[in-house]
Scaffold this active site. Sequence first.
Site, mmCIF file in Angstrom:
data_model
loop_
_atom_site.group_PDB
_atom_site.id
_atom_site.type_symbol
_atom_site.label_atom_id
_atom_site.label_comp_id
_atom_site.label_asym_id
_atom_site.label_seq_id
_atom_site.Cartn_x
_atom_site.Cartn_y
_atom_site.Cartn_z
ATOM 1 N N ASP A 214 -50.728 -11.693 -13.755
ATOM 2 C CA ASP A 214 -51.100 -12.620 -14.831
ATOM 3 C C ASP A 214 -52.323 -13.398 -14.366
ATOM 4 O OD1 ASP A 214 -50.899 -14.656 -17.023
ATOM 5 O OD2 ASP A 214 -48.996 -13.660 -17.382
ATOM 6 N N GLY A 236 -55.562 -9.104 -12.058
ATOM 7 C CA GLY A 236 -55.049 -10.320 -12.681
ATOM 8 C C GLY A 236 -55.771 -10.585 -13.978
ATOM 9 N N HIS A 237 -55.478 -11.735 -14.570
ATOM 10 C CA HIS A 237 -56.047 -12.091 -15.863
ATOM 11 C C HIS A 237 -57.168 -13.105 -15.741
ATOM 12 C CE1 HIS A 237 -52.113 -10.798 -18.138
ATOM 13 N NE2 HIS A 237 -52.657 -9.826 -17.416
ATOM 14 N N GLY A 238 -57.671 -13.304 -14.529
ATOM 15 C CA GLY A 238 -58.810 -14.177 -14.332
ATOM 16 C C GLY A 238 -58.435 -15.632 -14.130
#
Length: 393
Positions: A214, A236-238
């Site tokens: 995430d 990941g989602h940054g």
Amino acid sequence: MATTTGMLVVVSQLVFLLICSCTAQDDSSARFFDVTKYGAVANGKGENSKQFLRAWEDACQWNGNSVMYIPKGIYRLKSVDFKGPCKSFTAVRIVGDLKASTDVSGNNWISFEYVDRLLVGGGGTVDGQGATVWGTKGRPRPISMVFNFVNIARISNLNFINSKSVHLKILSSQKVIMSGIRITAPENSPNTDGICISKSENIKLLHSNIASGDDCVSMLSGTENVEIVDVTCGPGHGISVGSLGHSRGDKRDNRVTGLHVRNCTFIGTQNGVRIKTWAPSDPGLVSNFVFEDLHMKNAENPIIIDQHYCPSRSCNTQAQSSIQIKNVTFRNIWGESSTPVAVKIQCSSKAPCSEFKLHNINLAYNGREGVAKSECLNVHGQSYGLTHPPGCL
């Protein structure tokens, strides 16, 4: 940010004095409380929660600098809550590996609460054993380590792996420096955010590596003055702000102000830097952000502002967010986007984005056909210097 930096320098100096007093177990300037002296067993089998809590209680109440010491070995733990206030500087030196029991329940696995002047580090590993619950439904997924109402603290040189949920959370805390944090979880592990910061002020994250399923770093409501430097994110989602405004009608303040992200690298991430708000939402404010000197290596959405965030199918696509986003600068951001839209700034017609700046953006689309482009909606601002894809402000 100058005031914030000054305060954090003082924090760093104070913590440095504590580190110097804790480099050797026989140092007379600090009292060591070795968990094995309290009966903790480092064989990876026995359960050690009571022993750890007794060692913490003695360290916390010691009239002088103290160190709760966890030597090499594998220590299995159920939920533990290390509560203050403590009488002086308190350190938790984790040299060994902490392993969560598979039956850990509740919101948190390891928590520190109501502690001032705290140091946690030592090079050990915090293993949440998340794979035991990732594929199940209805079971609680506790956060691996939480700092709640903690002030003047340093978290350094720790390894987090496979949390059941978020790996590390800073909640309702002030003047916290994190450095040398290494977080590892599979890309497909659900909701395994690296670091979550909520309702906290004057926070620094330095020289760290985060791979998760995430957000690498997420900042939620009530967060102010955060600096993120030299962080490698991926998968990941940054680095995300939000989502904000999901729960309407409550008393939470939909506000995040003062964020500086610089010298970071994003490798194969779903997003680079992102701000997301729900629609509809109560009023709020996101302001005074600088994102600079960022390298995107095949990021799916290098720059994304989404004020229509709603991952469910029941959303009202015509609804508008009431959260104002203003004074945001993107400077010296380069690399490759894995999708054609490298810059996407989608703001609310009810509260348009303002005072946006794009300065020296050089993002290429690495697909077989087409070129990188930008899309803007309901945003006011200016572009400067090199702008590729062409700016839409």
